[in-house]
Design an enzyme around this catalytic site. Structure first.
Site, PDB file in Angstrom:
ATOM      1  N   ASP A  26      -2.853  -2.396  -9.321  1.00 38.22           N
ATOM      2  CA  ASP A  26      -1.977  -1.741 -10.311  1.00 38.22           C
ATOM      3  C   ASP A  26      -1.234  -2.693 -11.247  1.00 38.22           C
ATOM      4  O   ASP A  26      -0.037  -2.492 -11.530  1.00 38.22           O
ATOM      5  CB  ASP A  26      -0.965  -0.831  -9.590  1.00 38.22           C
ATOM      6  N   GLU A  74      -3.119   2.945 -10.823  1.00 39.38           N
ATOM      7  CA  GLU A  74      -2.525   4.203 -10.368  1.00 39.38           C
ATOM      8  C   GLU A  74      -2.365   5.126 -11.576  1.00 39.38           C
ATOM      9  O   GLU A  74      -1.848   4.698 -12.615  1.00 39.38           O
ATOM     10  CB  GLU A  74      -1.156   3.960  -9.724  1.00 39.38           C
ATOM     11  N   LYS A 131      -6.876   5.351  -9.000  1.00 41.21           N
ATOM     12  CA  LYS A 131      -6.385   6.003  -7.772  1.00 41.21           C
ATOM     13  C   LYS A 131      -5.193   6.903  -8.089  1.00 41.21           C
ATOM     14  O   LYS A 131      -4.302   6.526  -8.854  1.00 41.21           O
ATOM     15  CB  LYS A 131      -6.017   4.961  -6.708  1.00 41.21           C
ATOM     16  N   LYS A 134      -0.791   5.997  -3.736  1.00 41.03           N
ATOM     17  CA  LYS A 134      -0.302   4.628  -3.547  1.00 41.03           C
ATOM     18  C   LYS A 134      -1.393   3.742  -2.957  1.00 41.03           C
ATOM     19  O   LYS A 134      -1.534   2.583  -3.322  1.00 41.03           O
ATOM     20  CB  LYS A 134       0.925   4.625  -2.623  1.00 41.03           C
ATOM     21  N   THR A 160       3.466  -2.612  -6.348  1.00 42.93           N
ATOM     22  CA  THR A 160       4.542  -3.407  -5.840  1.00 42.93           C
ATOM     23  C   THR A 160       4.293  -3.722  -4.364  1.00 42.93           C
ATOM     24  O   THR A 160       3.603  -2.966  -3.680  1.00 42.93           O
ATOM     25  CB  THR A 160       5.907  -2.678  -5.989  1.00 42.93           C
ATOM     26  N   CYS A 164       2.427   0.080  -3.186  1.00 47.31           N
ATOM     27  CA  CYS A 164       0.965   0.201  -3.235  1.00 47.31           C
ATOM     28  C   CYS A 164       0.245  -0.945  -2.522  1.00 47.31           C
ATOM     29  O   CYS A 164      -0.831  -0.735  -1.954  1.00 47.31           O
ATOM     30  CB  CYS A 164       0.510   0.333  -4.681  1.00 47.31           C
TER      31      CYS A 164
HETATM   32  N1  TIU Z   1       1.723   0.609  -7.694  1.00 45.02           N
HETATM   33  C1  TIU Z   1       2.860   1.002  -7.115  1.00 45.02           C
HETATM   34  O1  TIU Z   1       3.424   0.325  -6.279  1.00 45.02           O
HETATM   35  N2  TIU Z   1       3.390   2.211  -7.546  1.00 45.02           N
HETATM   36  C2  TIU Z   1       4.736   2.503  -7.523  1.00 45.02           C
HETATM   37  O2  TIU Z   1       5.141   3.578  -7.951  1.00 45.02           O
HETATM   38  N3  TIU Z   1       5.547   1.534  -7.057  1.00 45.02           N
HETATM   39  C3  TIU Z   1       6.917   1.512  -7.075  1.00 45.02           C
HETATM   40  O3  TIU Z   1       7.480   0.589  -6.485  1.00 45.02           O
HETATM   41  N4  TIU Z   1       7.590   2.451  -7.711  1.00 45.02           N
END
Ligand code: TIU
Length: 234
Positions: A26, A74, A131, A134, A160, A164
């Site tokens: 992501d 995502e 995807k 998460k 993050t 995810c």
């Molecule tokens: N890719 C991912 O971690 N999606 C999130 O929404 N992460 C957050 O930390 N918000």
């Protein structure tokens, strides 16, 4: 031929680059750029910027070693039919998934903000997995890509760390993959969550993986014989 990251926690991590995929989770404008979804959730997106240079270096090393590379994004269909209310209503963002933000409709496939940051654009032949959740396995062809490519090990990176990256690493470990989370190639809006998330991966004897820094992974990859294509150019 296997190589070893001796500095990994909780102990040395061995992998064969021919059966290992580099997974970039992501690395999208919506999460990394000011004005994107990450910021509408109330986050300081500048905290994710440090991930980009080491991840560019690791990606270059993985490409040079001929590794399988998989980029995930995502996001959702334009009609949001794959975005359940439990996700759409989560938190108290100033804007929600599907609303029009600075980079188009937030986390909607085909929009500018949903796509990868310019610094980490997929190369021809690399996999892109869209995807809705998460984790990288849910509602995607990720598992089939790994099976078809004969992948047994994953180098997991992206954002993050505690969301995810963690979900994907846990899902992968449950499915039998040996995962190394590359610490400086992951990032979080919360430095404390990042640190603790990495500790959680390697705690309890590596309860669902290993953790190491990118420089040590790159050093290990430099011992890999060059793939045929690269060799023939020298
Ligand atoms: N890719 C991912 O971690 N999606 C999130 O929404 N992460 C957050 O930390 N918000």
């Amino acid at each position: 031929m296997s190589v070893v990251v001796g500095s990994a926690a909780p102990g040395p991590y061995s992998f064969d680059p021919s059966t290992t995929a580099l997974v970039l989770i992501d690395m999208q404008r919506d999460f990394l750029l000011p004005g994107g979804f990450g910021e509408t959730l109330g986050n300081d997106v500048s905290l994710l910027a440090d991930v980009v240079p080491p991840l560019q270096r690791l990606l270059a090393a993985a490409r040079a070693a001929g590794m399988t590379v998989i980029h995930t994004r995502e996001g959702h269909r334009p009609d949001l039919s794959d975005c359940p209310p439990a996700k759409l209503s989560r938190g108290r963002p100033s804007m929600r998934i599907g609303d029009v933000g600075a980079y188009g409709r937030i986390l909607v496939r085909g929009e500018y903000g949903h796509d990868f940051i310019d610094e980490l654009t997929p190369a021809p032949g690399e996999f892109v997995v869209d995807k809705p959740g998460k984790g990288a396995f849910y509602g995607t062809g990720f598992g089939d890509i790994l099976t078809d490519a004969g992948i047994t090990h994953l180098l997991v990176t992206g954002v993050t760390t505690e969301v995810c990256v963690h979900t994907t690493t846990r899902e992968a470990n449950d499915r039998g993959y040996e995962c190394l989370v590359v610490s400086d190639c992951c990032g979080s809006y919360f430095p404390e969550f990042h640190r603790v998330a990495l500790e959680m991966v390697a705690a309890q004897g590596g309860i669902f993986g290993w953790v190491a820094e990118s420089s040590d992974v790159i050093d290990a990859l430099s011992l890999t014989p060059q793939p045929t294509e690269a060799r023939s150019q020298t």
